[in-house]
Design a protein around this motif. Structure first.
Motif, PDB file in Angstrom:
ATOM      1  N   LEU A 111       1.726  12.365   1.440  1.00  0.00           N
ATOM      2  CA  LEU A 111       1.519  10.930   1.201  1.00  0.00           C
ATOM      3  C   LEU A 111       1.133  10.668  -0.252  1.00  0.00           C
ATOM      4  CD1 LEU A 111      -0.371   9.855   4.452  1.00  0.00           C
ATOM      5  CD2 LEU A 111       2.030   9.434   3.851  1.00  0.00           C
ATOM      6  N   ASP A 112       0.406  11.587  -0.856  1.00  0.00           N
ATOM      7  CA  ASP A 112       0.039  11.441  -2.266  1.00  0.00           C
ATOM      8  C   ASP A 112       1.240  11.662  -3.174  1.00  0.00           C
ATOM      9  OD1 ASP A 112      -2.537  10.810  -1.752  1.00  0.00           O
ATOM     10  OD2 ASP A 112      -3.444  12.518  -2.753  1.00  0.00           O
ATOM     11  N   PRO A 115       4.412   8.515  -2.006  1.00  0.00           N
ATOM     12  CA  PRO A 115       3.774   7.377  -1.348  1.00  0.00           C
ATOM     13  C   PRO A 115       4.743   6.424  -0.637  1.00  0.00           C
ATOM     14  CG  PRO A 115       3.695   7.156  -3.743  1.00  0.00           C
ATOM     15  CD  PRO A 115       4.130   8.550  -3.458  1.00  0.00           C
ATOM     16  N   LYS A 116       5.999   6.452  -1.019  1.00  0.00           N
ATOM     17  CA  LYS A 116       6.983   5.585  -0.360  1.00  0.00           C
ATOM     18  C   LYS A 116       7.967   6.378   0.492  1.00  0.00           C
ATOM     19  CE  LYS A 116       6.770   2.025  -3.952  1.00  0.00           C
ATOM     20  NZ  LYS A 116       7.545   1.216  -4.934  1.00  0.00           N
ATOM     21  N   ASN A 120       5.510   3.189   7.077  1.00  0.00           N
ATOM     22  CA  ASN A 120       4.164   2.702   7.348  1.00  0.00           C
ATOM     23  C   ASN A 120       4.120   2.242   8.806  1.00  0.00           C
ATOM     24  OD1 ASN A 120       1.873   1.003   7.666  1.00  0.00           O
ATOM     25  ND2 ASN A 120       1.806   0.627   5.457  1.00  0.00           N
ATOM     26  N   LYS A 143      -3.840   6.693   5.483  1.00  0.00           N
ATOM     27  CA  LYS A 143      -4.159   6.636   4.052  1.00  0.00           C
ATOM     28  C   LYS A 143      -4.297   5.174   3.652  1.00  0.00           C
ATOM     29  CE  LYS A 143      -2.634   8.213  -0.517  1.00  0.00           C
ATOM     30  NZ  LYS A 143      -3.933   8.820  -0.834  1.00  0.00           N
ATOM     31  N   TYR A 148       0.518   6.642   8.907  1.00  0.00           N
ATOM     32  CA  TYR A 148       1.851   7.087   8.492  1.00  0.00           C
ATOM     33  C   TYR A 148       2.400   8.213   9.363  1.00  0.00           C
ATOM     34  CZ  TYR A 148       1.362   4.324   4.246  1.00  0.00           C
ATOM     35  OH  TYR A 148       1.219   3.276   3.349  1.00  0.00           O
TER      36      TYR A 148
END
Length: 437
Positions: A111-112, A115-116, A120, A143, A148
């Protein structure tokens, strides 16, 4: 009239051609059967091992109400999944399946880094279901307040033990409440049976240390992402590791195969591990049926927390998927179906995270292989008490440094000094702050 009919016919042909073009490509196609069949969707997924079979059985149940959805799932092997997943995410989702299995300790890292990259789920309404999962799982899959991943299996920890060796040594597992009790029992067992108390891959893995940290509510990092290896509780845990080693109670094993061998050959009397180890024991040690039991992980003081988790995984949807909506519907069904989760556990040994399943009769049953003990109830009862481990994107580096600290301690270094040195190295490698105490 004939001229008009020709135009109508021509328009009809064009309409049919356009309709056919609109249904070509991707993983969806027009139904070829009778009226009302609608569009067929083939969902694609990556996973490994027993997770594949559990997912296929879930789809078979799903298809009873959703006959136009199919699943194509590839068993790629765990590390192959991550290699291909990272490559595909770096390419904006190109070549990725609709959804993929990810181990819990890797979720925050993905996720870091991307991020996209994943759907979601909160925006799709999954928050309404999240309260039905234990708190530590909710934290792992979320997050910045959004979910997610769909929580799947978990690894509530316990101490698997050989009932015959404990009886031979005159040790009652019910008398073991703390790590000091466990060490005292280990000394008796070694003296009476020759078996060491537990296996640890001393210089390559820190599974027992992680279990200890989790019971104490600490981990490599804290909730803010700061390095927490110098926490007095972490030092307390490593000190117990040192005591176990100083008393000669640890069998140094080489990786997974070494752990399994020690489990089978009777050279160890117990092993603190996740619930998933049940499957390995019943598969690899069939001749020992009725000679195993489970008791809760020891606490650090009487009345202290004895709940911890080791392992577990969740499912994540590729945000670039053309079938994201259908994948969401299926995975919501998968993760919140009592029937699916019962199959995953009974047939594949995958301990569920979905709390409503714990009310089922399955969790009140005695398990003959484990001395007719209700081991599933034992594991289920600890799920809500498990503290959240904060993995962060740098979990793998934290693991590497914690293992080095453990090795240093087993080689004679003071636990506090070894953890301080590991924290400093970890800070250098990740640029994170080290908590001071």
């Amino acid at each position: 009239m004939k001229k008009s009919s020709k135009w109508v016919g021509l328009l009809l042909m064009v309409s049919l051609l356009l309709s056919a073009c609109g249904n070509s490509g991707g993983s969806s196609e027009a139904g070829s059967g009778g009226e009302g069949e609608g569009k067929k969707t083939t969902l694609t997924a990556w996973a490994w091992n027993v997770n594949v079979g559990a997912m296929e059985e879930a789809m078979a149940l799903y298809q009873k109400q959703n006959p136009n959805v199919e699943l194509k799932i590839e068993d790629l092997g765990r590390l192959d999944v991550y290699d291909k997943l990272s490559t595909g995410l770096a390419a904006g989702g190109s070549g990725l399946p609709d959804f993929v299995l990810v181990e819990d300790d890797r979720i925050q890292g993905y996720l870091d880094a991307f991020p996209k990259g994943f759907l979601n789920l909160s925006e799709k309404g999954f928050d309404a279901k999240l309260s039905e999962f234990p708190e530590f799982k909710r934290g792992i899959v979320s997050k910045d307040g959004a979910a997610y991943a769909f929580p799947f299996d978990a690894g509530p920890a316990g101490v698997f033990y050989r009932t015959d060796l404990f009886e031979q040594a005159g040790v009652d597992p019910a008398s073991i409440e703390t790590w000091d009790d466990y060490i005292a029992a280990g000394k008796k067992i070694k003296e009476k049976t020759g078996a060491q108390l537990l296996p640890i891959d001393k210089f390559k893995d820190d599974a027992t240390f992680r279990i200890m940290l989790n019971t104490l509510g600490v981990y490599y990092y804290d909730a803010n992402g700061n390095i927490d290896l110098t926490n007095p509780k972490a030092v307390q845990a490593m000190t117990v590791q040192k005591k176990l080693n100083d008393e000669g109670l640890i069998k140094d094993v080489n990786g997974w195969d070494g752990t399994v061998s020690a489990t089978i050959d009777g050279s160890i009397a117990s092993i603190p591990f996740g619930a998933w180890y049940y499957g390995t024991i019943i598969d690899q040690a069939k001749e020992l049926e009725g000679k195993w039991g489970v008791f809760p992980v020891p606490a650090f003081e009487k009345g202290g927390n004895r709940a911890a988790n080791l392992g577990g995984s969740s499912w994540m949807i590729n945000a670039a998927s053309d079938n994201a909506d259908e994948a969401y519907k299926f995975l919501e069904f998968f993760s919140t179906s009592v029937d699916v989760q019962k199959i995953a556990m009974e047939k594949y040994g995958l301990f569920p995270s979905y709390a409503p399943v714990y009310k089922e009769d399955l969790f009140q049953k005695e398990v003959p292989f484990f001395s007719n003990q209700k081991i599933w109830k034992l594991f289920a009862d600890e799920m809500e008490k498990i503290p959240t481990p904060y993995y962060t994107k740098d979990y793998a580096i934290g693991l590497d440094e914690a293992v080095k600290a453990q090795a240093d301690v087993f080689n004679g270094k003071d636990p506090a000094e070894a953890l301080k040195a590991a924290a400093d190295r970890l800070s250098e490698r990740t640029k994170r702050e080290v908590n001071s105490y």
